[in-house]
Scaffold this motif. Structure first.
Motif, short mmCIF file in Angstrom:
data_model
loop_
_atom_site.label_atom_id
_atom_site.label_comp_id
_atom_site.label_asym_id
_atom_site.label_seq_id
_atom_site.Cartn_x
_atom_site.Cartn_y
_atom_site.Cartn_z
N LEU A 104 0.82 -1.21 0.00
CA LEU A 104 0.00 0.00 0.00
C LEU A 104 0.86 1.26 0.00
O LEU A 104 0.52 2.26 -0.66
CB LEU A 104 -0.93 0.00 1.21
N VAL A 105 1.98 1.22 0.70
CA VAL A 105 2.89 2.36 0.72
C VAL A 105 3.51 2.58 -0.66
O VAL A 105 3.66 3.72 -1.12
CB VAL A 105 3.98 2.16 1.78
N VAL A 106 3.86 1.50 -1.33
CA VAL A 106 4.42 1.60 -2.68
C VAL A 106 3.42 2.27 -3.61
O VAL A 106 3.78 3.14 -4.42
CB VAL A 106 4.80 0.21 -3.21
N LEU A 107 2.15 1.89 -3.48
CA LEU A 107 1.12 2.47 -4.34
C LEU A 107 0.92 3.95 -4.04
O LEU A 107 0.91 4.77 -4.97
CB LEU A 107 -0.20 1.71 -4.14
N VAL A 108 0.76 4.28 -2.77
CA VAL A 108 0.39 5.64 -2.39
C VAL A 108 1.56 6.62 -2.54
O VAL A 108 1.39 7.73 -3.05
CB VAL A 108 -0.15 5.67 -0.95
N ARG A 109 2.75 6.21 -2.13
CA ARG A 109 3.88 7.15 -2.07
C ARG A 109 4.80 7.09 -3.28
O ARG A 109 5.56 8.03 -3.52
CB ARG A 109 4.69 6.92 -0.80
N VAL A 110 4.76 5.99 -4.02
CA VAL A 110 5.68 5.85 -5.15
C VAL A 110 4.96 5.96 -6.49
O VAL A 110 5.36 6.74 -7.36
CB VAL A 110 6.44 4.51 -5.07
N LEU A 111 3.87 5.19 -6.65
CA LEU A 111 3.22 5.11 -7.95
C LEU A 111 2.21 6.24 -8.20
O LEU A 111 2.17 6.80 -9.30
CB LEU A 111 2.53 3.76 -8.10
N LEU A 112 1.39 6.56 -7.22
CA LEU A 112 0.36 7.58 -7.43
C LEU A 112 0.93 8.95 -7.78
O LEU A 112 0.39 9.64 -8.66
CB LEU A 112 -0.56 7.68 -6.22
N PRO A 113 2.02 9.40 -7.14
CA PRO A 113 2.55 10.72 -7.51
C PRO A 113 2.98 10.83 -8.97
O PRO A 113 2.96 11.94 -9.53
CB PRO A 113 3.76 10.88 -6.57
N ILE A 114 3.36 9.73 -9.60
CA ILE A 114 3.76 9.79 -11.01
C ILE A 114 2.64 9.34 -11.94
O ILE A 114 2.86 9.20 -13.14
CB ILE A 114 5.02 8.92 -11.25
N SER A 115 1.46 9.12 -11.38
CA SER A 115 0.34 8.61 -12.17
C SER A 115 -0.78 9.63 -12.37
O SER A 115 -1.83 9.28 -12.89
CB SER A 115 -0.24 7.35 -11.51
#
Length: 271
Positions: A175-186
């Motif tokens: 969930l952290v990977v999704l929220v903090r890594v992927l969503l900002p570049i999506s």
């Protein structure tokens, strides 16, 4: 080289005229006097704005626009969250059976609403969700999910795997990977999907017409369909009502135009 560029601009101009000419005709028709007979693109002798007031009052657009906004505001974030989580699980986490599930979502793209609307009505009636906003929101979310999952899967598949692996090495959970890594570049992909969802929810006609029996709680497009039946001979009034219904979509697109185009371009480059 110059000839090729000139030909491209010529094609773009022709396409723009083909798209904008009908809108110009509707706008000019709406500015004629109420009840005026119109043929083709005719400039009104007297610019009249009262058609918009008459259309708003006679079509009960105060309630219809409120219903449309309420449904769209619920459908867009709900479907966006579910589609993003599903695409993340299928593409990045690679849950068990991800290929089969992905194929199922792709097949869902071929499912037209006309094929399921009757069965959907009887199923939701059994649980008391007909003639309610909740039933329409859930039905639209289910119908829009396949495209959203496919869209976000295509986006996540283009993210470098090293980026996700680096986050996991640092101890980040899924969930952290999704929220903090992927969503900002999506955000370009998410914004584009949000605009598409809003347009589809706003333009939904048949589903609302079947599921919502109360005329005052239907959406603007479904109310416009009834309005056309009542004022079929008053072209200026119909044109004004049509502009009222499409105005929110135009405003949303103009507001998010840059992000929308970036998301479409990004998807085209990755594809």
């Amino acid at each position: 080289m110059r000839g090729g560029v000139g030909a491209r601009y010529a094609i773009l101009i022709v396409l723009a005229v083909m798209v904008l000419l009908p809108f110009a005709g509707i706008i000019l028709a709406a500015l004629h006097s109420p009840g005026a007979q119109i043929s083709g693109l005719s400039i009104p002798g007297r610019w009249s704005w009262e058609n918009f007031t008459l259309a708003w009052e006679r079509g009960n657009f105060s309630n219809l626009m409120l219903s449309s906004v309420l449904i769209a505001v619920c459908v867009v974030p709900l479907t966006l969250v579910l589609a993003t989580l599903a695409a993340y699980g299928l593409t990045i986490v690679k849950v068990w059976g991800n290929r089969t599930l992905s194929t199922g979502f792709v097949l869902g793209l071929t499912l037209p609403v006309e094929l399921v609307v009757v069965a959907l009505y009887f199923n939701l009636r059994e649980v008391g969700l007909t003639d309610s906003y909740l039933g329409i929101v859930l039905a639209e979310a289910a119908l829009f999910m396949p495209f959203g999952v496919y869209w976000m899967q295509a986006h996540f598949s283009g993210v470098p795997s090293a980026l996700v692996e680096a986050a996991r090495i640092d101890g980040a959970r899924d969930l952290v990977v999704l929220v903090r890594v992927l969503l900002p570049i999506s955000w370009p992909a998410i914004t584009t999907l949000s605009v598409l969802y809003f347009m589809w929810s706003w333009n939904q006609f048949l589903l609302v017409l079947v599921m919502m029996q109360d005329p005052d709680r239907r959406t603007a497009p479904s109310g416009l369909g009834l309005f056309v039946g009542q004022y079929a001979t008053d072209i200026p009034l119909l044109a004004a009502a049509s502009l009222i219904v499409i105005a929110p979509i135009v405003l949303v697109y103009l507001t998010f135009q840059r992000s929308f185009v970036n998301g479409i371009t990004q998807g085209a480059i990755k594809g």
